[in-house]
Design an enzyme around this catalytic site. Structure first.
Site, PDB file in Angstrom:
ATOM      1  N   LEU A 164      87.316  15.072  15.328  1.00 21.38           N
ATOM      2  CA  LEU A 164      86.845  15.549  14.031  1.00 21.38           C
ATOM      3  C   LEU A 164      85.800  16.650  14.171  1.00 21.38           C
ATOM      4  CD1 LEU A 164      86.643  15.174  10.930  1.00 21.38           C
ATOM      5  CD2 LEU A 164      84.860  13.517  11.373  1.00 21.38           C
ATOM      6  N   PHE A 194      78.995  19.332  -0.163  1.00 23.09           N
ATOM      7  CA  PHE A 194      80.165  18.742   0.476  1.00 23.09           C
ATOM      8  C   PHE A 194      81.405  18.998  -0.372  1.00 23.09           C
ATOM      9  CE2 PHE A 194      81.414  15.682   3.818  1.00 23.09           C
ATOM     10  CZ  PHE A 194      80.469  16.013   4.758  1.00 23.09           C
ATOM     11  N   ASN A 204      81.663  10.015   0.599  1.00 20.66           N
ATOM     12  CA  ASN A 204      81.706   8.846  -0.289  1.00 20.66           C
ATOM     13  C   ASN A 204      82.022   7.566   0.480  1.00 20.66           C
ATOM     14  OD1 ASN A 204      80.953   9.684  -2.787  1.00 20.66           O
ATOM     15  ND2 ASN A 204      83.027   9.932  -3.595  1.00 20.66           N
ATOM     16  N   ARG A 224      89.586  17.547   0.281  1.00 12.89           N
ATOM     17  CA  ARG A 224      90.317  17.602   1.547  1.00 12.89           C
ATOM     18  C   ARG A 224      91.816  17.754   1.388  1.00 12.89           C
ATOM     19  NH1 ARG A 224      86.724  12.956   4.561  1.00 12.89           N
ATOM     20  NH2 ARG A 224      84.948  14.316   4.955  1.00 12.89           N
ATOM     21  N   VAL A 253      82.120 -10.869  14.320  1.00 13.65           N
ATOM     22  CA  VAL A 253      83.151 -10.791  15.352  1.00 13.65           C
ATOM     23  C   VAL A 253      83.674  -9.362  15.421  1.00 13.65           C
ATOM     24  CG1 VAL A 253      85.357 -11.706  16.128  1.00 13.65           C
ATOM     25  CG2 VAL A 253      83.801 -13.167  14.844  1.00 13.65           C
ATOM     26  N   HIS A 270      92.312  15.042   7.254  1.00 13.23           N
ATOM     27  CA  HIS A 270      91.104  15.858   7.294  1.00 13.23           C
ATOM     28  C   HIS A 270      91.508  17.260   7.726  1.00 13.23           C
ATOM     29  CE1 HIS A 270      87.138  17.328   8.163  1.00 13.23           C
ATOM     30  NE2 HIS A 270      86.606  16.224   7.679  1.00 13.23           N
ATOM     31  N   GLU A 320      83.285  18.118   8.006  1.00 19.57           N
ATOM     32  CA  GLU A 320      83.357  18.925   6.799  1.00 19.57           C
ATOM     33  C   GLU A 320      82.007  19.600   6.530  1.00 19.57           C
ATOM     34  OE1 GLU A 320      85.530  17.137   3.621  1.00 19.57           O
ATOM     35  OE2 GLU A 320      84.138  17.845   2.111  1.00 19.57           O
ATOM     36  N   LEU A 342      86.550  11.798  -1.522  1.00 18.29           N
ATOM     37  CA  LEU A 342      85.668  12.928  -1.276  1.00 18.29           C
ATOM     38  C   LEU A 342      84.839  12.625  -0.040  1.00 18.29           C
ATOM     39  CD1 LEU A 342      84.299  14.046  -4.749  1.00 18.29           C
ATOM     40  CD2 LEU A 342      86.269  14.884  -3.476  1.00 18.29           C
ATOM     41  N   GLY A 343      84.604  13.664   0.764  1.00 20.82           N
ATOM     42  CA  GLY A 343      83.796  13.494   1.966  1.00 20.82           C
ATOM     43  C   GLY A 343      82.444  12.926   1.618  1.00 20.82           C
ATOM     44  N   SER A 377      81.667   0.520  17.055  1.00 22.06           N
ATOM     45  CA  SER A 377      82.729   0.597  16.055  1.00 22.06           C
ATOM     46  C   SER A 377      82.952   2.036  15.613  1.00 22.06           C
ATOM     47  CB  SER A 377      82.348  -0.239  14.837  1.00 22.06           C
ATOM     48  OG  SER A 377      82.439  -1.590  15.162  1.00 22.06           O
ATOM     49  N   GLY A 393      81.465  -2.495  11.953  1.00 20.88           N
ATOM     50  CA  GLY A 393      81.089  -1.151  11.514  1.00 20.88           C
ATOM     51  C   GLY A 393      79.984  -1.221  10.485  1.00 20.88           C
ATOM     52  N   GLN A 453      94.564  10.054   3.996  1.00 16.94           N
ATOM     53  CA  GLN A 453      93.913  11.355   3.925  1.00 16.94           C
ATOM     54  C   GLN A 453      94.032  12.115   5.244  1.00 16.94           C
ATOM     55  OE1 GLN A 453      89.381  11.734   3.583  1.00 16.94           O
ATOM     56  NE2 GLN A 453      90.116  12.724   1.744  1.00 16.94           N
ATOM     57  N   HIS A 459      92.960  10.867   8.928  1.00 17.03           N
ATOM     58  CA  HIS A 459      91.520  10.668   9.008  1.00 17.03           C
ATOM     59  C   HIS A 459      91.035   9.406   8.304  1.00 17.03           C
ATOM     60  CE1 HIS A 459      87.308  11.701   9.107  1.00 17.03           C
ATOM     61  NE2 HIS A 459      87.218  11.687   7.796  1.00 17.03           N
ATOM     62  N   LYS A 479      86.024  -6.415  17.865  1.00 19.79           N
ATOM     63  CA  LYS A 479      86.916  -6.262  19.016  1.00 19.79           C
ATOM     64  C   LYS A 479      86.362  -5.262  20.028  1.00 19.79           C
ATOM     65  CE  LYS A 479      90.125  -2.789  17.246  1.00 19.79           C
ATOM     66  NZ  LYS A 479      91.502  -2.399  17.079  1.00 19.79           N
ATOM     67  N   ASP A 484      93.631  -3.572  11.962  1.00 17.62           N
ATOM     68  CA  ASP A 484      93.923  -4.975  12.279  1.00 17.62           C
ATOM     69  C   ASP A 484      93.706  -5.911  11.094  1.00 17.62           C
ATOM     70  OD1 ASP A 484      94.382  -4.137  14.902  1.00 17.62           O
ATOM     71  OD2 ASP A 484      92.257  -4.304  15.390  1.00 17.62           O
TER      72      ASP A 484
END
Lengths: 582, 331
Positions: A249, A123, A399, A283, A39, A239, A252, A396-397, A47, A16, A237, A353, A41, A218
């Site tokens: 989703l 936000f 962040n 949230r 690596v 959402h 926000e 916070l959204g 991701s 990610g 959290q 979320h 998955k 994982d």
């Protein structure tokens, strides 16, 4: 079967934003001398970070927006319900603007103002607009820029579709990872001097979740099983705006751009819960408001799924604004629900979320060996799977993306230094541990059990959806602990019907379900132990925050007798706890 | 409507009774008296009993649905995780599965219950979790942004997570196949190694002459709305591989770089922040590069994110023509 052994200087687990950023910075810091394995998955560019929508926080234009790094820090700490470590929060706020520019230089097409400057939107929980965005596909654009960038870095080798089953440690030191290559079906041992865990969160332990199917925590489960401590696991959290009936989703940013929440009577009910911030309260507060409305009988009911919901209203927004700033909201609602956000109300309810908790690290992203004191040798953790902690009891959204970028750089740079040091790859220990793990996997595939892993997953998700949702009760948490224990013992007797070696998703799912089950148990136990309400953790029997007794981080470690829970203090230096009103 | 067995008895009784009555009248004088009386009585009872049963079946509106017995039925609501037994009706999915041992395609039929919001991915997951865990497929975000679940649904390359079951149904069935434009791995899973290599081969990524300046990121590179609009439409590519599956050229000539890679070459070429200059352009100035494209346009038609690779390739051709023209002028 002969196991494949691959030697690297650094192995980054997870592809990610956090993982890829770490890999890039490790190479940049070291020059091209290091061999780095990435690596994943899934295919690296797929991701779950691609699903991040709203934006990335960072104070870009302090004078124009009347903003400051200090204000960003304060908002974050207040949003966290004062559980965040304040030195870490300062680090986040200070470095975030730099990272937005960094991603701009990698090619992210940020939305811009007429004068060419990067645009920032309001936000939830942020006092002023400070969230940079690329439409409502910010995570996707960052991921694509990172993937394209990483192809320029020849020192990084990507391993697509390898699921790691064990983190191998020898006397407190990292020695390798044991993995299964999905395409070949072969088991592989990655040996390296150091490792970055960047596998994301575990929101999928709930049935109604916004996240990808791959968000199964994982890396956290691997660390837990290897004896490493986890922190603040009870804080999950929800959402506020998960789409009915799938949980997809709805960003926000929709509320950031002016959307309203309405109950069945058409009232903007947020008035009653957060008078000044309304829909843009943090949230946890909005999620509780929605559930309170539904419980007061002011919700609606979806015929197909039986889920109760309230409405997100974008009908008063300019249609062109939706196209420019929220195209994905339109895309999703049209394709999934046959609704037009310019004309129709969107049915939503809180969905799991983000998991604030994760692997216990210090401020530099180094994984700790115990509740306090020494760090584990050669292991770092970044992103959602790590708990630094900057999000405390409620994130916070926007962040989260800055967290991934900021600590991606910190960890990448530090790990390059570590890998260049005098460490040697430990050969024998890794091979022995890996052989043990190989036997375990072989046993898992060949045994004749009687339990269906998918059945266990569904029961786990149903139990958590019911007992560990937005509002918790003491009895509910007790029930969840008991149920998870039962499911864990049933899991010991699972069978895997798929006996093929190539792309065995049945085996992969079983491993993921095992990981989720492990974490679900920890979440339930940590939640039951915290006898107060703070941020996302709200217990009906203890509705108040109790700073005197509970201003501390929960640490969970595996022991022979189950989860061992202890506590460490929160680092407070700038902002004293006060009442949290919006 | 198919006649039920009750109805058959009813018809038999209706025809049989007059025949027996006829025999009864004409055999009064003969020795068949006892036998014909018994038969007549039986026929009368049959007429009454089966008549009532048949009547009940016709007017009760009960129509037992015929299902092949070997196909179990499972419920696949859009929210597949839950087990709410809501509304819905059964749908047949015919899945083409690539067998890794025999290297053959095998088709298998599954029945799932679906409601008006069920997606093809939701239905496939319900099959996997309830019925056949050996079914292999690739999926992740289920919201059309990760690009995992590209497959061929009723002959059309599409993302399974964005395709509604009832929008794609034809003749009461949904045919699901892997993308044949990529090498097959197993069942619905295809191999993306070549695809990624093609993507890397066109030098994707923002190139700056001064690498140190790029990574130091002290100052943002400002861009005007107009400059962004040049590349933005081509930056939505999620690398799902559907365009390659649809492209007739790639399917005939595997060496052709293909619409995905070429559109991404244009995306970075058109970005005002990029400084690679002509190198990227000249690298694809080959018969297996832009000149391989025959402008069939299938790629743009199937793209789930509205990227128009066909247009991007024509723009690249245009850029190359411009270079040739300026070179001739200068030379």
């Amino acid at each position: 079967m002969y196991m494949e052994i691959l030697d690297f200087d650094i192995v980054v687990l997870g592809s990610g934003i956090a993982g890829m950023t770490s890999a890039i910075h490790a190479e940049l810091a070291a020059g091209e001398k290091l061999r780095i394995a990435l690596v994943s998955k899934v295919h690296a560019m797929r991701s779950h970070s691609v699903s991040a929508e709203g934006g990335i926080s960072g104070v870009l234009y302090p004078t124009e927006n009347k903003d400051s790094v200090l204000l960003h820090g304060y908002d974050t700490v207040k949003g966290s319900d004062y559980l965040a470590d304040q030195d870490a929060v300062e680090m986040l706020a200070e470095n975030a603007p730099k990272e937005i520019k960094f991603f701009e230089h990698l090619g992210v097409p940020w939305n811009r103002e007429e004068n060419g400057r990067i645009n920032e939107r309001p936000f939830g929980g942020m006092s002023v607009p400070r969230t940079a965005f690329a439409a409502d596909k910010t995570g996707f654009f960052m991921m694509r820029a990172l993937y394209d960038e990483i192809t320029l870095h020849k020192g990084v080798e990507i391993f697509h579709e390898y699921i790691v089953t064990a983190l191998l440690m020898d006397r407190g030191r990292f020695v390798g990872l044991h993995a299964i290559g999905l395409k070949s079906g072969r088991q592989v041992l990655f040996r390296a001097k150091s490792c970055v865990i960047a596998t994301g969160g575990f929101a999928r332990i709930y049935g109604f979740a916004t996240t990808s199917y791959s968000s199964t925590g994982d890396g956290i489960a691997l660390a837990y099983r290897a004896g490493l401590p986890l922190k603040d696991m009870e804080f999950v959290q929800f959402h506020p705006t998960g789409l009915i009936p799938s949980g997809i989703l709805i960003t926000e940013a929709a509320r950031g751009e002016g959307a309203y929440l309405r109950n069945s009577k058409g009232e903007r009910f947020m008035e009653r819960y957060a008078k000044s911030k309304m829909e843009l309260a943090p949230r946890d507060i909005v999620a509780r408001a929605i559930i309170s409305e539904i419980e007061a009988g002011r919700g609606l009911r979806n015929k197909e799924s039986g889920l109760e919901y309230v409405h997100l209203d974008l009908t008063h927004l300019d249609s062109r604004k939706i196209d420019e700033k929220l195209p994905m909201v339109r895309d999703i609602t049209t394709k999934m629900l046959h609704l037009d956000p310019s004309k129709d109300l969107i049915p939503i309810r809180p969905a799991s979320h983000f998991t604030m908790g994760g692997i216990h690290t210090n401020i530099n992203g180094e994984v700790m060996a115990g509740p306090s004191g020494k760090t584990a040798d050669g292991i770092w953790a970044v992103g959602e799977c790590a708990c630094v902690s900057v999000h405390g009891a409620n994130r916070l959204g926007s962040n989260s993306l800055s967290q991934c970028a900021v600590w991606g750089r910190i960890v990448g740079t530090a790990i390059a230094k570590h890998a260049k040091g005098s460490w040697k790859i430990t050969t024998e220990a890794a091979r022995e541990l890996s052989a043990e793990e190989e036997n375990r996997i072989t046993d898992l595939t060949e045994r004749k059990g009687s339990e269906d892993p998918y059945e266990i997953m569904k029961e786990m998700q149903a139990t958590l959806d019911k007992n560990l949702y937005v509002y918790k009760t003491v009895a509910g948490m007790k029930r969840a602990i008991k149920e998870m224990r039962k499911l864990r013992s049933r899991y010991a007797d699972i069978y895997i019907k798929d006996k093929g070696s190539v792309y065995n998703t049945n085996l992969r799912d079983a491993i993921e379900i095992g990981n989720m089950l492990e974490l679900a148990g920890v979440v339930a136990e940590c939640a039951a132990a915290r006898k107060e309400s703070r941020g996302s953790h709200y217990v009906l029997e203890y509705p108040e925050r109790n700073d005197k007794k509970w201003m501390k981080h929960t640490i969970a470690q595996r022991s022979i007798r189950g989860t061992r829970i202890s506590y460490i203090p929160v680092r407070i230096n700038k902002w004293r706890p006060e009442k949290r009103v919006y | 409507m198919r006649a039920s067995r009750y109805m058959l008895f009813l018809y038999a009784a209706m025809i049989g009774t007059p025949v027996l009555l006829y025999i009864r009248i004409f055999s009064l004088a003969g020795g068949m008296l006892l036998l014909s009386t018994i038969l007549l009585a039986l026929a009368a009872i049959g007429l009454v009993v089966f008549g009532i049963l048949g009547y009940m079946e016709i007017y009760s509106g009960r129509r037992p649905e015929k299902m092949p017995l070997d196909i179990p039925v499972h419920y696949a609501p859009a929210r597949h995780e839950g087990r709410f037994e809501g509304e819905g009706r059964s749908v047949t999915l015919r899945v083409a599965r690539f067998d890794t041992e025999s290297k053959m395609m095998k088709e298998k039929e599954y029945c799932v219950r679906a409601d008006r919001l069920t997606t093809v991915l939701g239905a496939l997951l319900a099959i996997k979790e309830n019925d056949d865990p050996t079914l292999a497929m690739r999926y992740s975000c289920r919201m059309g942004i990760c690009g995992s679940c590209g497959m061929v649904i009723n002959g059309k390359p599409a993302l399974a997570c964005e395709t509604n079951v009832f929008d794609s149904i034809s003749n009461g069935k949904i045919m699901v196949e892997p993308m044949y434009g990529h090498p097959l791995t197993r069942d619905l899973v295809t191999d993306f190694d070549d695809f990624f290599e093609k993507h890397v081969s066109v030098n994707p990524g923002l190139y700056r002459k001064n690498g140190a300046e790029k990574y130091a990121a002290k100052k943002p590179y400002d861009q005007s709305r107009k400059e962004i609009d040049k590349f933005l439409p081509y930056s939505y590519c999620i690398m799902c591989g559907l365009c390659l599956d649809a492209c007739p050229v790639v399917n005939a000539n595997p060496n052709f770089a293909g619409p995905q890679a070429l559109s991404q070459a244009y995306r970075y070429h058109a970005d005002s922040r990029d400084q690679m200059g002509d190198k990227r352009l000249f690298d694809i100035d080959t018969v297996d590069g832009v000149w391989g494209c025959e402008f069939a346009g299938a790629c743009s038609k199937v793209c789930p994110k509205g990227v128009d690779p066909a247009a991007a390739i024509q723009l690249l051709k245009g850029e190359l023509f411009k270079k040739v023209a300026t070179d001739e002028k200068e030379g």
